[in-house]
Write an enzyme that holds these catalytic residues in place. Structure first.
Site: not given
Ligand code: IMP
Length: 434
Positions: A13, A16, A40-41, A229
């Site tokens: 976040d 990007k 999420g973009h 991420q």
């Molecule tokens: P997962 O990727 O759904 O397994 O989540 C694992 C961790 O990564 C959690 O803390 C999520 O909030 C974080 N996370 C996953 N994708 C994103 C993203 O695109 N932005 C920010 N945090 C993310």
């Protein structure tokens, strides 16, 4: 410079979307190489809002190829849904504009279910595991199956017989597990039928990503690798176990797409002028007071995928410097500087204290990560607005001092400074493609 990798330098976040959009306009090929639809973009182009999770950002612009590399875990139903939504918005998606690597592992409904079962169990009973605060999209369970060598891959979709064989292997693991956790077993035939149905939409887009990228490279095309991420969520280098299940570091752009590591020319780290995090896990500079609340409000810090509020805190130069090194970042795009407008005092973390000792790096141990106390350096803020600034002369002296201090502490130059969500509200120091 033909090839640019964009990665997040904190916990995701970092903003990007805007930078990737700017770069993807200048690229011929845009590649995703890790993660899945947990990203999420939001892109705003000519007033139209496009929400992307799994598809590379290049998809919304005509005449480019978007590639989903082998390192991505693909939920075919989520993919079809996203493609449908974008098609309704007038985006053309076909074999000329989208290539899905035959090597991608699949996310099936049972993965999302297991993700949610585990999160709920951990919430109810801490000894069953940590509450990660995942996106519940099945990312972790799908990568587990990949590493355990029992995943279904996109290339398996060509034959019902292969799908059936792979499903049997998968259910031999998942059904006893589900039963033990008190959940219904998955019906084999129904799952096979579901997979074969969705595969019709996916198969026309499948190919060998490494080969297409090799051809693009030979033709001198500009390739943009779009990381999802942030590096502090990397499975190896992040705040384990409070991480995502993939490698997020820039070098994964090579492994997750089949491109040679030597072909990654410029690594751009998207870096927020303060810090945020969604989900649980250590966050040394987190603010629990009205200062943190103010950052969240002014910065609109709510997750694009899950809508959760993000935790906010001061800029952590120790952590970001570490990320610069681990990921080999050439330059940063510093975002959301305007969110700091009007703050009297700004703090930057320049070291940690752990058990009475000073530390100049972020340690790997989960306990140590939770126990480090930030050592702050204080800087005077600025009362003027930086919102929408397009040149250094538009910035107050203290804002420039803040940016310069960050560059110095993280030992990496600012290539791009972003001062609002608008595409043109940017100060360009270095175009990564040139
Ligand atoms: P997962 O990727 O759904 O397994 O989540 C694992 C961790 O990564 C959690 O803390 C999520 O909030 C974080 N996370 C996953 N994708 C994103 C993203 O695109 N932005 C920010 N945090 C993310």
């Amino acid at each position: 410079m033909s090839n640019v990798v964009v990665v997040g330098s904190q916990w995701g976040d970092e903003g990007k979307g805007k930078i990737v959009d700017w770069l993807s306009e200048r690229a011929d090929v845009v590649v995703r190489f890790q993660g899945g639809h947990n990203a999420g973009h939001t892109l705003v182009i000519d007033g139209e809002v496009y929400k992307l999770s799994l598809l590379p950002s290049g998809i919304v612009r005509g005449g480019k190829l978007s590639v989903i590399g082998n390192g991505v875990v693909v939920d075919p139903w989520a993919l079809v849904k996203e493609m449908k939504k974008l098609s309704e918005q007038g985006v053309t998606i076909n074999a000329e504009s989208l290539l899905i690597s035959e090597g991608c592992s699949l996310i099936l409904p049972l993965h999302g279910e297991l993700d949610a079962i585990r999160e709920d169990a951990a919430k109810a009973k801490s000894e069953t595991g940590p509450v990660i605060g995942t996106t519940r999209r099945g990312i972790g369970p799908a990568y587990e199956d990949k590493v355990a060598r029992r995943a279904l891959r996109v290339c398996d979709l060509k034959s019902e017989e292969t799908v059936a064989k792979r499903v049997d292997v998968l259910l031999a693991h998942h059904n006893p597990l589900r039963k033990g956790l008190g959940f219904d077993e998955v019906n084999r035939d129904e799952l096979i039928a579901q997979i074969m149905e969705v595969s019709k939409h996916v198969l026309p887009l499948v190919g060998a990503s490494w080969k297409i990228l090799d051809e693009a490279k030979k033709e001198g095309k500009k390739i943009l690798f779009e990381g999802a991420q942030g590096i502090m969520l990397d499975i190896d280098h992040g705040t384990y176990p409070f991480v995502t299940s993939s490698n997020v570091v820039a070098s994964q752009a090579a492994g997750g797409s089949g491109m040679g590591a030597g072909s990654l020319d410029y690594i751009l780290g998207i870096t927020k002028a303060y810090t945020t995090r969604v989900g649980s896990g250590p966050f040394p500079t987190e603010l629990f007071d009205e200062v943190g609340q103010g950052l969240g409000e002014r910065g609109h810090e709510f997750g694009t995928v899950t809508g959760r509020s993000r935790r906010c805190g001061w800029f952590d130069a120790i952590m970001v410097r570490q990320v610069m090194k681990i990921s080999g970042i050439t330059g940063i795009a510093l975002t959301k500087l305007d969110v700091l407008d009007g703050m009297e005092e700004l703090k930057i973390c320049v070291g940690y204290e752990l058990n009475g000792e000073k530390l100049d790096y972020f340690p790997a141990s989960t306990d140590d990560q939770a126990n480090v106390k930030p050592i702050y350096e204080s800087m005077e803020g600025w009362s003027e607005s930086t919102f929408g600034a397009r040149s250094w002369v538009d910035l107050p002296a203290n804002a420039i001092k803040y940016v310069r201090r960050i560059e110095e502490l993280i030992e990496t130059p600012v290539a791009i400074l972003s001062t609002s969500p608008e595409r043109d509200d940017t100060i360009l120091v270095k175009n990564p493609f040139e």
